[in-house]
Motif scaffolding. Structure first.
Motif, PDB file in Angstrom:
ATOM      1  N   ALA B 232     -66.263  34.781 -11.764  1.00 50.46           N
ATOM      2  CA  ALA B 232     -64.783  34.245 -10.933  1.00 50.46           C
ATOM      3  C   ALA B 232     -63.555  35.436 -10.959  1.00 50.46           C
ATOM      4  CB  ALA B 232     -64.409  33.326 -11.487  1.00 50.46           C
ATOM      5  N   PHE B 233     -63.204  35.334 -10.033  1.00 51.78           N
ATOM      6  CA  PHE B 233     -62.095  36.618  -9.779  1.00 51.78           C
ATOM      7  C   PHE B 233     -60.634  35.752  -9.263  1.00 51.78           C
ATOM      8  CE2 PHE B 233     -60.067  39.539  -6.344  1.00 51.78           C
ATOM      9  CZ  PHE B 233     -60.073  40.475  -7.887  1.00 51.78           C
ATOM     10  N   ARG B 234     -59.878  35.966  -9.766  1.00 51.15           N
ATOM     11  CA  ARG B 234     -58.378  35.786  -9.600  1.00 51.15           C
ATOM     12  C   ARG B 234     -57.313  36.974  -9.319  1.00 51.15           C
ATOM     13  NH1 ARG B 234     -53.994  35.263 -13.348  1.00 51.15           N
ATOM     14  NH2 ARG B 234     -55.166  35.404 -14.562  1.00 51.15           N
ATOM     15  N   LEU B 235     -56.261  37.063  -8.673  1.00 52.88           N
ATOM     16  CA  LEU B 235     -55.515  37.757  -8.281  1.00 52.88           C
ATOM     17  C   LEU B 235     -54.296  37.153  -7.664  1.00 52.88           C
ATOM     18  CD1 LEU B 235     -55.593  40.851  -7.378  1.00 52.88           C
ATOM     19  CD2 LEU B 235     -55.710  40.288  -4.792  1.00 52.88           C
ATOM     20  N   GLU B 236     -52.949  37.296  -7.914  1.00 47.67           N
ATOM     21  CA  GLU B 236     -51.899  37.151  -8.149  1.00 47.67           C
ATOM     22  C   GLU B 236     -50.823  37.720  -7.910  1.00 47.67           C
ATOM     23  OE1 GLU B 236     -52.480  33.524 -11.120  1.00 47.67           O
ATOM     24  OE2 GLU B 236     -50.881  33.248  -9.855  1.00 47.67           O
ATOM     25  N   GLY B 237     -50.030  37.730  -7.418  1.00 48.35           N
ATOM     26  CA  GLY B 237     -48.934  38.650  -6.972  1.00 48.35           C
ATOM     27  C   GLY B 237     -47.612  37.719  -6.724  1.00 48.35           C
ATOM     28  N   GLY B 238     -46.545  38.081  -7.462  1.00 48.35           N
ATOM     29  CA  GLY B 238     -45.173  37.591  -7.677  1.00 48.35           C
ATOM     30  C   GLY B 238     -44.296  38.548  -7.059  1.00 48.35           C
ATOM     31  N   LEU B 239     -42.829  38.079  -6.231  1.00 46.34           N
ATOM     32  CA  LEU B 239     -41.646  39.006  -6.295  1.00 46.34           C
ATOM     33  C   LEU B 239     -40.558  37.650  -6.793  1.00 46.34           C
ATOM     34  CD1 LEU B 239     -41.509  40.389  -2.993  1.00 46.34           C
ATOM     35  CD2 LEU B 239     -41.863  41.745  -4.613  1.00 46.34           C
ATOM     36  N   PHE B 240     -39.730  38.211  -7.157  1.00 46.26           N
ATOM     37  CA  PHE B 240     -38.592  37.293  -8.286  1.00 46.26           C
ATOM     38  C   PHE B 240     -37.179  38.398  -8.485  1.00 46.26           C
ATOM     39  CE2 PHE B 240     -42.667  37.474 -10.706  1.00 46.26           C
ATOM     40  CZ  PHE B 240     -42.385  35.652 -10.367  1.00 46.26           C
ATOM     41  N   GLY B 241     -36.750  37.597  -7.250  1.00 44.42           N
ATOM     42  CA  GLY B 241     -34.651  38.029  -6.738  1.00 44.42           C
ATOM     43  C   GLY B 241     -34.335  37.703  -7.536  1.00 44.42           C
ATOM     44  N   ARG B 242     -32.949  37.595  -7.493  1.00 45.86           N
ATOM     45  CA  ARG B 242     -31.990  37.479  -7.428  1.00 45.86           C
ATOM     46  C   ARG B 242     -30.955  37.215  -6.844  1.00 45.86           C
ATOM     47  NH1 ARG B 242     -30.770  36.244 -12.901  1.00 45.86           N
ATOM     48  NH2 ARG B 242     -32.697  37.060 -14.375  1.00 45.86           N
ATOM     49  N   LEU B 243     -29.901  35.868  -6.388  1.00 51.13           N
ATOM     50  CA  LEU B 243     -29.091  36.446  -5.144  1.00 51.13           C
ATOM     51  C   LEU B 243     -27.866  36.018  -5.851  1.00 51.13           C
ATOM     52  CD1 LEU B 243     -30.812  33.647  -3.265  1.00 51.13           C
ATOM     53  CD2 LEU B 243     -30.654  35.749  -2.387  1.00 51.13           C
ATOM     54  N   ASN B 244     -26.836  35.939  -5.097  1.00 49.80           N
ATOM     55  CA  ASN B 244     -25.289  35.324  -6.365  1.00 49.80           C
ATOM     56  C   ASN B 244     -25.423  33.887  -6.445  1.00 49.80           C
ATOM     57  OD1 ASN B 244     -24.088  38.365  -6.106  1.00 49.80           O
ATOM     58  ND2 ASN B 244     -24.031  38.006  -3.882  1.00 49.80           N
ATOM     59  N   ASP B 245     -25.424  33.266  -7.241  1.00 54.32           N
ATOM     60  CA  ASP B 245     -25.242  32.466  -7.290  1.00 54.32           C
ATOM     61  C   ASP B 245     -26.921  31.860  -7.061  1.00 54.32           C
ATOM     62  OD1 ASP B 245     -23.068  32.182  -9.028  1.00 54.32           O
ATOM     63  OD2 ASP B 245     -22.523  32.130  -6.900  1.00 54.32           O
ATOM     64  N   GLY B 246     -27.741  32.152  -7.011  1.00 53.28           N
ATOM     65  CA  GLY B 246     -29.219  31.777  -7.065  1.00 53.28           C
ATOM     66  C   GLY B 246     -30.192  32.753  -7.471  1.00 53.28           C
ATOM     67  N   VAL B 247     -31.675  31.970  -7.119  1.00 50.41           N
ATOM     68  CA  VAL B 247     -32.753  33.075  -7.499  1.00 50.41           C
ATOM     69  C   VAL B 247     -33.763  32.570  -6.779  1.00 50.41           C
ATOM     70  CG1 VAL B 247     -32.667  33.014  -9.855  1.00 50.41           C
ATOM     71  CG2 VAL B 247     -33.552  30.815  -9.332  1.00 50.41           C
TER      72      VAL B 247
END
Lengths: 394, 657
Positions: B232-247
């Motif tokens: 088995a092979f798994r690949l995960e990529g993510g971006l995490f950002g912040r906004l003014n009063d938010g995410v």
């Protein structure tokens, strides 16, 4: 304090794992004992169906749901009126994983009991008096069994494979030497052969093609017993299942239909001409021949009632007429009839109920007038019955 | 306020380093804080170090430590694992991965063995639902929810990257390397990349044995589990950002596997040859932002799943089928705080599912599901309440059937009251239902288009007691009693040896009476010594009321305990830490049960219990651990004829900088 310790010990006893014991048979008294002896000294001449001088009991093979390894063997003893559930383990306590997965056919021949265990890919051969194991014959995906002389003949789905996009796999009939329990020869027939019957030096094999949805087989294969080669095919109807010979040289063949356009039906094939001579417009799931009576039941899915529609009946094999529609007269409801047999002496009718395939089933006994005499819990998917008795000399 | 609730709810956080846990908590406050204060039904949760200390390789293994849970486990490295909470059945559970539900319109079952714990930060289980008002309609809709949350990047002061590599190896020929890279691009943007590979032969010894009534051996057979190999092979990529009063965050996930399906062990058959290939891909995103008292959350997902099943066994039916599923999902959730005590929310979801299979007579079903939820929470001193109603409108279109429509309204009400600061009382009522799956309805030969949706009704009362004794001892205990009713239950019976093929029966009515008890305590024994102890116990009487005619008191199914649900089950986890050392002991107990609701001897299954031990040691960026599972080498089946592994081990090396 003492009681606390006792409680703890009790708790541990309940909570802990125990070794699992081999199942002991469960005996249930279901009827008054009776001795079944045919007083007539002379057997009717020239009958193909077995005629008994005395019937001692019958074995019932429970199929068990696929993968459950719960095929079990029960026995009914007439003289004691006792139903004995699950006898195989006790008779053969040292056989790993017991009888096996999905029993598909059962027969007695030459003092031996043969159980065809489909998903265990074997024929279990037992002593017909004690159910003690004699040996096994390995045949992958084995289906039904018949006998002639010193040989047993078994149909199997697992014939030669043609590797192609369609992936075709023919079935075959295996010839087993009952003395050595070895497969001595095979004869390739149609796709997914089910029932077979031996008549007049030939084997008639009902090809189903059940793995080939929309492209079912529709023929009986005729195999010469001597040369053990397929001679010809008799076209009948799609998806054939059972084939049995009556006392008048007729083969009764059930077709499951294609589940769409062609309905399930019962066909009659004359052995002499090897041609379909008649058909009876009933959906037959299984049937039992007794003398000139063909007892059948059928379950057909109805999109109107959104349920199985169950029919029962008796066909006179001489006139091909349905002489009875519904041999249960007392209103007993069977959810999923799955096996049928008729007592050759008393003419009592035995019908099994497989219910939803996973719960334990029920065996019903009806008298010839269609009144329930008794019923008893069986194993899972009770299906195949074989009488044990002393045949009459002809 | 929010801070203390979270702190109490996640004991494990204290076990992490101060820098780390503060970061997580602060982050939690920012993201979830405004809603968590109204949590009415507490979650069962495994977080961070606690999760890492358990001898578990997949989410399925870890979930066994929750109360009320039964895991159906076919054994081995790649064996199917599905979860059943409070006996309502797998399909009533929603499993959410980073906030969005994992779907399987084909058979409705999420195989938890596929989800590695390598990158998982927390697993939470909510009975009923999460009492968070800002959530998608699907969060509201299931009878219970499991949230799997992957690790989100946290950076120590002055650091803008994290790299971690790990290698696990052990029994069954398992070799399992993984790699994680997290990067801080700016104050407003982080990224995470994680990949994992697993190979295993899947071979292990198993033993079946029977005795005679005098205790002597009748038969005793040992064999090696075959055809359980896996890659088995798994690949995960993510971006995490912040906004003014938010995410916001966005991620892609890809998993592929190639595995043998070991099959049932039956007489004369010790080996099977079925195989399965999977590709699972999804991309999803989430955005939350608030404008004063108004808060908005958007969720979106696209998923594509491929399943190739091959049964090349020349002795049986040759099967070579490919199934492709497509799912698209979008959700808009709106939350408005009318005042500090009173919140309202309205949510709307739309989901599209399609299944494509190369089966004869296949009907190519497509399903459109619209869900909406209207919810409100109210808090008045020590009293909290949440009520919601969910509307589900679904219709199926196939090549041969007219649109099949389902429209249902299901309400839920949750209450909690805190009479004294240490004790919280709660009660809830919830209705929910699950749709028949595509397999249930349309699978060639098996499917039954007359199937009805399956209903679940839950009544629950419970209490939580929390107390801290000085600086060194903290205790939390929970007890819940519940009554559940499942009507129109769709029962799946395995058909053949393929694990994903079933025979459908719309039978059923089940009534479940249960008690879940859990206790968790932490002692700071001496200087540098910390002991955590968790106990879980579940009692369930789950009775089958399907067929009133099958009522023989000794052998009938009427009133019988349903298949595979033990009356008693539980777990004990003990965790001891001293400076750089960690010792974890876990025990799982599943009491006697039957594999059919005819509770007769032939269907009886003995209890099973396993002891697992794990020892860990770490220095700075390196950690080593060794686990030995099923220490007493118990031979057992969870599912009839699917033998589980005996004693097995694994060692784990992790290095990060």
């Amino acid at each position: 304090m003492h009681s606390k310790i006792r409680f703890l010990i009790l708790l541990l006893c309940v909570a802990c794992r125990h070794d699992t014991e081999v199942f002991l048979p469960e005996v249930e008294k279901v009827a008054e004992g009776e001795v079944l002896v045919d007083s007539a000294s002379q057997a009717a001449s020239n009958t193909f169906l077995p005629v008994y001088e005395r019937v001692e009991g019958f074995y019932l093979l429970n199929e068990g749901n696929m993968g459950s390894n719960k095929s079990t063997l029960d026995y009914y003893d007439f003289s004691a009126g006792q139903y004995i559930r699950n006898i195989y383990g006790n008779a053969n306590p040292h056989v790993p994983k017991e009888l096996g997965d999905v029993g598909n056919d059962l027969a007695i021949y030459g003092g031996r009991l043969y159980a065809v265990i489909n998903c265990s890919n074997k024929i279990e051969v037992m002593n017909s008096q004690t159910a003690e194991r004699i040996g096994q014959v390995d045949i992958p995906n084995c289906r039904y069994i018949r006998f002639s002389g010193r040989y047993a003949y078994v149909t199997s789905y697992a014939g030669p494979v043609v590797i192609s996009d369609e992936y075709k796999q023919r079935g075959y009939v295996a010839r087993i030497d009952t003395a050595t329990l070895q497969v001595v020869d095979t004869c390739v027939v149609g796709f997914q052969p089910d029932g077979l019957e031996i008549a007049d030096g030939k084997i008639y094999v009902a090809n189903s093609g059940g793995y080939r949805v929309n492209n079912y087989e529709h023929t009986l294969s005729v195999v010469d017993l001597q040369s053990f080669r397929e001679l010809r095919r008799i076209p009948v109807s799609p998806n054939l299942h059972h084939v049995r010979l009556d006392n008048h040289g007729q083969l009764w063949v059930s077709s499951r239909g294609d589940y769409f356009a062609v309905p399930a039906k019962l066909y009659c094939v004359a052995v002499s001409t090897e041609e379909v001579t008649d058909s009876v417009d009933v959906a037959v799931s299984d049937f039992w021949l007794d003398g000139d009576s063909l007892y059948f039941y059928g379950t057909a899915w109805s999109y109107v009632s959104m349920d199985d529609e169950i029919t029962y009946g008796i066909i006179d094999v001489k006139t091909h007429q349905i002489v009875s529609r519904g041999f249960i007269t007392d209103g007993t409801v069977i959810k999923k009839p799955y096996g049928i047999a008729v007592n050759p002496l008393t003419k009592d009718i035995y019908l099994t109920d497989a219910k939803n395939y996973v719960n334990p089933g029920t065996l019903y006994c009806f008298d010839p007038a269609g009144k329930k005499k008794w019923s008893v819990r069986t194993g899972d998917i009770p299906a195949h019955i074989a009488f044990r008795g002393i045949p009459k000399k002809q | 306020m929010a801070f203390t609730v979270i702190c109490a709810g996640s004991l494990a956080a204290t076990a992490q380093t101060v820098v780390d846990s503060t970061a997580i908590k602060l982050d939690d406050v920012v993201v979830w804080g405004s809603t968590n204060r109204k949590e009415i039904v507490p979650a069962q949760r495994l977080i961070g170090a606690e999760l890492e200390a358990l001898s578990s390789s997949s989410v399925g293994d870890a979930i066994r430590y929750f109360s009320g849970v039964q895991l159906k486990d076919y054994g081995g490295v790649g064996g199917l694992k599905t979860v059943d909470v409070r006996s309502m059945g797998t399909n009533h559970m929603g499993v959410f991965y980073d906030g969005i539900q994992l779907g399987n319109a084909q058979n409705g079952q999420v195989d938890l063995s596929k989800f590695s714990l390598d990158n998982v930060e927390s697993i939470s289980l909510y009975n009923g639902q999460k009492s968070d008002i800002l959530q998608s309609a699907k969060d509201y809709a299931a009878a219970g929810v499991i949230y799997i949350r992957t690790r989100r990047p946290q950076f120590a002061e002055g650091k803008n990257y994290n790299v971690r590599a790990s290698l696990k190896a052990g029994s069954f020929g398992v070799i399992n390397p993984s790699f994680l890279w997290e990067q801080k691009w700016s104050a407003r943007l982080n990224s995470s990349f994680n990949t994992e590979y697993l190979t295993a032969t899947g071979k292990y010894k198993f033993r079946y044995r029977r005795v005679l009534s005098d205790g002597s051996t009748a038969w005793d057979t040992t064999a090696i589990r075959q055809n359980g190999d896996m890659e088995a092979f798994r690949l995960e990529g993510g971006l995490f950002g912040r906004l003014n009063d938010g995410v916001w965050n966005a991620k892609v996930y890809y998993y592929t596997s190639n595995k043998g399906i070991p099959g049932a062990i039956v007489n004369n058959v010790w080996k099977t040859s079925q195989r399965q290939w999977d590709h699972n891909f999804f991309a999803q995103g989430q955005m939350k932002k608030s404008w004063g008292r108004y808060e908005l959350m958007l969720n979106g997902k696209f998923a594509w799943d491929y399943l190739h099943y091959l049964s090349p066994d020349t002795t049986s039916l040759y099967i070579n089928n490919v199934f492709r599923q497509t799912e698209a999902y979008i959700s808009v959730a709106n939350h408005y705080s009318l005042c500090d005590q009173w919140d309202v929310a309205v949510t709307a979801d739309y989901q599209f599912n399609a299944l494509n299979a190369d089966l004869a007579n296949f009907v190519y079903p497509k399903r459109h599901t619209f869900l909406w939820a209207a919810a409100s929470t109210f808090e008045w001193g020590r009293f909290k309440a949440m009520g919601n109603v969910i509307g589900t409108h679904a219709f199926d279109v196939t090549d041969v059937h007219r649109a099949q429509c389902v429209g249902k309204l299901t309400p839920a009400l949750f209450l909690s009251f805190q009479p004294v600061s240490a004790i919280t009382l709660r009660a809830y009522y919830k209705q929910s239902f699950r749709q028949p799956t595509f397999n249930d309805l349309y699978y060639t030969d098996i499917g039954n288009i007359s199937l009805e949706p399956e209903f679940a009704t839950q009544y629950n009362v419970g209490a939580t007691c929390q107390k801290r004794f000085g600086q060194s001892w903290h205790f939390e205990g929970k007890v819940d009693a519940y009554f559940n009713k499942v009507d129109n239950k769709i029962v799946a019976i395995p058909k053949g040896s393929g694990q994903y093929r079933w025979m459908m029966m719309n039978i059923g009515k089940v009534k479940i009476l249960g008690v879940d008890v859990s206790a968790q305590t932490e002692w700071n024994l001496l200087k540098d010594w910390t002991l955590n102890l968790t106990l879980n116990y579940t009692y369930q009487r789950a009775r089958d009321y399907t067929d009133p005619t099958d009522n023989d008191p000794a052998s009938g199914t009427w009133g019988g305990q349903i298949a595979y649900i033990p009356w008693h089950s539980g777990s004990v986890v003990g965790n001891l830490r001293y400076k750089r050392w960690m010792l974890n002991y876990s025990f799982i107990y599943v009491g006697e049960r039957y594999h059919n609701s005819a509770n007769i001897r032939q269907n009886h299954e003995e209890p099973w219990y396993t002891h697992d031990v794990k020892v860990g040691w770490n220095i700075h960026s390196l950690s080593l651990s060794l686990e030995i599972n099923n220490l007493l080498n118990q031979q057992y089946d969870v599912v009839l004829n699917y033998p589980m592994p005996g004693r097995n081990w694994k060692c784990i090396v992790k290095y990060g900088f």
